[in-house]
Design an enzyme around this catalytic site. Structure first.
Site, PDB file in Angstrom:
ATOM      1  N   LYS A  48     -21.180 -22.499 -85.417  1.00 21.97           N
ATOM      2  CA  LYS A  48     -20.940 -21.596 -84.285  1.00 21.97           C
ATOM      3  C   LYS A  48     -21.925 -21.821 -83.140  1.00 21.97           C
ATOM      4  CE  LYS A  48     -18.119 -18.100 -86.265  1.00 21.97           C
ATOM      5  NZ  LYS A  48     -17.757 -16.708 -86.427  1.00 21.97           N
ATOM      6  N   LYS A  96      -9.993 -17.275 -84.728  1.00 22.47           N
ATOM      7  CA  LYS A  96      -9.670 -16.495 -83.531  1.00 22.47           C
ATOM      8  C   LYS A  96     -10.223 -17.151 -82.285  1.00 22.47           C
ATOM      9  CE  LYS A  96     -10.918 -12.335 -85.990  1.00 22.47           C
ATOM     10  NZ  LYS A  96     -12.308 -12.182 -86.404  1.00 22.47           N
ATOM     11  N   LYS A 110     -10.714 -24.737 -89.853  1.00 25.70           N
ATOM     12  CA  LYS A 110     -10.063 -23.501 -90.297  1.00 25.70           C
ATOM     13  C   LYS A 110      -9.371 -22.803 -89.120  1.00 25.70           C
ATOM     14  CE  LYS A 110     -13.451 -19.847 -89.855  1.00 25.70           C
ATOM     15  NZ  LYS A 110     -13.800 -18.529 -90.264  1.00 25.70           N
TER      16      LYS A 110
HETATM   17  N1  AQP Z   1      -8.746 -19.536 -91.684  1.00 30.42           N
HETATM   18  C1  AQP Z   1      -9.047 -18.643 -92.608  1.00 30.42           C
HETATM   19  N2  AQP Z   1      -8.552 -18.765 -93.868  1.00 30.42           N
HETATM   20  C2  AQP Z   1      -8.852 -17.839 -94.827  1.00 30.42           C
HETATM   21  N3  AQP Z   1      -9.626 -16.755 -94.601  1.00 30.42           N
HETATM   22  C3  AQP Z   1     -10.118 -16.593 -93.364  1.00 30.42           C
HETATM   23  N4  AQP Z   1     -10.903 -15.647 -92.807  1.00 30.42           N
HETATM   24  C4  AQP Z   1     -11.122 -15.937 -91.505  1.00 30.42           C
HETATM   25  N5  AQP Z   1     -10.503 -17.075 -91.177  1.00 30.42           N
HETATM   26  C5  AQP Z   1      -9.866 -17.509 -92.307  1.00 30.42           C
HETATM   27  C6  AQP Z   1     -11.409 -14.487 -93.546  1.00 30.42           C
HETATM   28  O1  AQP Z   1     -11.062 -13.325 -92.810  1.00 30.42           O
HETATM   29  C7  AQP Z   1     -12.099 -12.348 -92.992  1.00 30.42           C
HETATM   30  C8  AQP Z   1     -12.490 -11.790 -91.658  1.00 30.42           C
HETATM   31  O2  AQP Z   1     -13.067 -12.828 -90.884  1.00 30.42           O
HETATM   32  P1  AQP Z   1     -13.832 -12.490 -89.548  1.00 30.42           P
HETATM   33  O3  AQP Z   1     -12.863 -12.286 -88.479  1.00 30.42           O
HETATM   34  O4  AQP Z   1     -14.750 -11.368 -89.777  1.00 30.42           O
HETATM   35  O5  AQP Z   1     -14.740 -13.720 -89.285  1.00 30.42           O
HETATM   36  P2  AQP Z   1     -14.505 -15.243 -89.269  1.00 30.42           P
HETATM   37  O6  AQP Z   1     -14.480 -15.794 -90.648  1.00 30.42           O
HETATM   38  O7  AQP Z   1     -15.563 -15.784 -88.364  1.00 30.42           O
HETATM   39  O8  AQP Z   1     -13.040 -15.395 -88.624  1.00 30.42           O
HETATM   40  P3  AQP Z   1     -12.609 -16.306 -87.441  1.00 30.42           P
HETATM   41  O9  AQP Z   1     -11.160 -16.173 -87.232  1.00 30.42           O
HETATM   42  O10 AQP Z   1     -13.130 -17.694 -87.614  1.00 30.42           O
HETATM   43  O11 AQP Z   1     -13.281 -15.594 -86.225  1.00 30.42           O
HETATM   44  P4  AQP Z   1     -14.137 -16.194 -85.066  1.00 30.42           P
HETATM   45  O12 AQP Z   1     -13.318 -17.302 -84.499  1.00 30.42           O
HETATM   46  O13 AQP Z   1     -14.297 -15.017 -84.150  1.00 30.42           O
HETATM   47  O14 AQP Z   1     -15.403 -16.647 -85.690  1.00 30.42           O
HETATM   48  C9  AQP Z   1     -13.247 -13.028 -93.721  1.00 30.42           C
HETATM   49  O15 AQP Z   1     -13.196 -12.653 -95.091  1.00 30.42           O
HETATM   50  C10 AQP Z   1     -12.939 -14.480 -93.576  1.00 30.42           C
HETATM   51  O16 AQP Z   1     -13.411 -15.220 -94.683  1.00 30.42           O
END
Ligand code: AQP
Length: 334
Positions: A114, A201, A198
């Site tokens: 990140k 968002k 992965k």
């Molecule tokens: N691609 C994914 N596949 C499976 N699980 C996922 N999670 C996120 N992306 C995937 C799971 O969703 C939960 C909430 O995640 P989060 O939004 O708190 O944080 P993150 O993992 O950082 O999600 P993003 O989409 O990647 O957000 P950004 O882009 O804002 O950093 C967690 O349990 C995560 O494992």
């Protein structure tokens, strides 16, 4: 001594919850609430480790709450609240900043991903994010944490912090060592544009993900445009594993159609990608569209969502304050 099982998990209100959040986390949250005590948190303090527009953040906190409810979380069964409304999270996080080690944080791959190439410009909050996550979980002495595979390393750090606290303050078993609950089949939903990344968002291209609020047309269009190749779908796992985008489509298909990957592969082997894409699009429209509609409906009644968060905050605060009081005592704070 068998400890009482308690589930804790959180989702960042950073907008656009997607199929990865849904299959990797939310669906699992809903099934766990049937048999276990669960606490689900909109982790807004985690969200601000990268800059959030304040107006959008407010809206996203409510939209994440709406997404929890729309996927089936029941506020009468689970505690649903937003992290910043229970200040004990921040206080315990500070104590954990003093327990956790710089060397441990330096190993966290998510910070490296990140922060990107210019680590000097990343916020200190982003660096110590895993300590706050440990505080979220251990504040309630949660024993089980449903997360996607991307969070496994952070959870291991929470265990290290719990163990070191128990040792440092001579209170064996005070904090439980929380276990990750990671789904076997679909622990990681990958980007529709790049099967090695992965679904996320914050990825720039909206075509990389299916958002829970996408219309049926958008879902169909995105699946149609998902990266694939001109060959037919392989007939064995070994060849499939060499094609990350195809593997991702099959994984999603197997999860949504509730059949295992081998069976899905048997059904699809030798077919053109257009075949799986059309079936997958239909399945996703019938699973995701009703969730999106419900989110939109709930967002029209913000007072109701605020009331859900308020009630959840009241319930969470009682548990949090009691545990924090014991932590303060162990540490020697007056
Ligand atoms: N691609 C994914 N596949 C499976 N699980 C996922 N999670 C996120 N992306 C995937 C799971 O969703 C939960 C909430 O995640 P989060 O939004 O708190 O944080 P993150 O993992 O950082 O999600 P993003 O989409 O990647 O957000 P950004 O882009 O804002 O950093 C967690 O349990 C995560 O494992």
């Amino acid at each position: 001594m068998s400890e009482k099982k308690l589930v804790f998990s959180g989702v960042q209100p950073t907008g656009n919850l997607h199929l990865g959040n849904y299959l990797g986390a939310l669906k699992n949250f809903v099934s766990l609430q049937k048999n276990m005590d669960c606490i689900y948190c909109v982790v807004d303090l985690h969200a601000i480790t990268t800059f959030q527009n304040p107006k959008e953040l407010k809206n996203n906190i409510l939209e994440t709450t709406a997404s929890f409810l729309a996927t089936g979380l029941d506020p009468n069964k689970s505690i649903i609240f937003n992290q910043s409304s229970v200040s004990a999270h921040s206080e315990l996080a500070w104590i954990f900043n003093c327990v956790s080690r710089v060397g441990w944080l330096n190993r966290m791959t998510q910070f490296k991903d990140k922060a990107g190439s210019d680590k000097e410009k990343a916020s200190v909050g982003l660096y110590i994010y895993p300590n706050l996550m440990a505080a979220d979980i251990l504040l309630y002495k949660a024993t089980h944490v449903p997360v996607g595979a991307d969070q496994k390393q952070h959870l291991e750090l929470s265990r290290d912090i719990a163990q070191k606290f128990n040792n440092d303050f001579n209170c064996k078993g005070f904090f439980p060592l929380p276990e990750p609950l990671i789904l076997k089949n679909i622990s990681r939903v990958m980007s529709l544009r790049d099967g090695t990344k992965k679904m996320s968002k914050s990825e720039e291209s909206d075509y990389s993900r299916i958002n829970l609020k996408d219309s049926a047309d958008e879902i169909v269009k995105k699946i149609k445009k998902a990266k694939s190749d001109s060959e037919s779908i392989p007939d064995n796992l070994k060849s499939l594993e060499k094609k990350p985008e195809a593997l991702n489509l099959l994984n999603i298909y197997s999860e949504v159609s509730k059949i295992n990957l081998e069976k899905a592969l048997k059904e699809m082997a030798g077919k053109e990608y257009s075949f799986i894409k059309s079936k997958l699009a239909d399945l996703l429209v019938s699973e995701i569209s009703p969730v999106g509609k419900e989110i939109n409906k709930l967002m029209n009644d913000k007072a109701y969502l605020l009331q859900i968060l308020k009630k959840g905050t009241e319930k969470a605060s009682i548990k949090a304050e009691e545990n924090l009081k014991n932590v303060r005592e162990k540490v020697g704070l007056i």
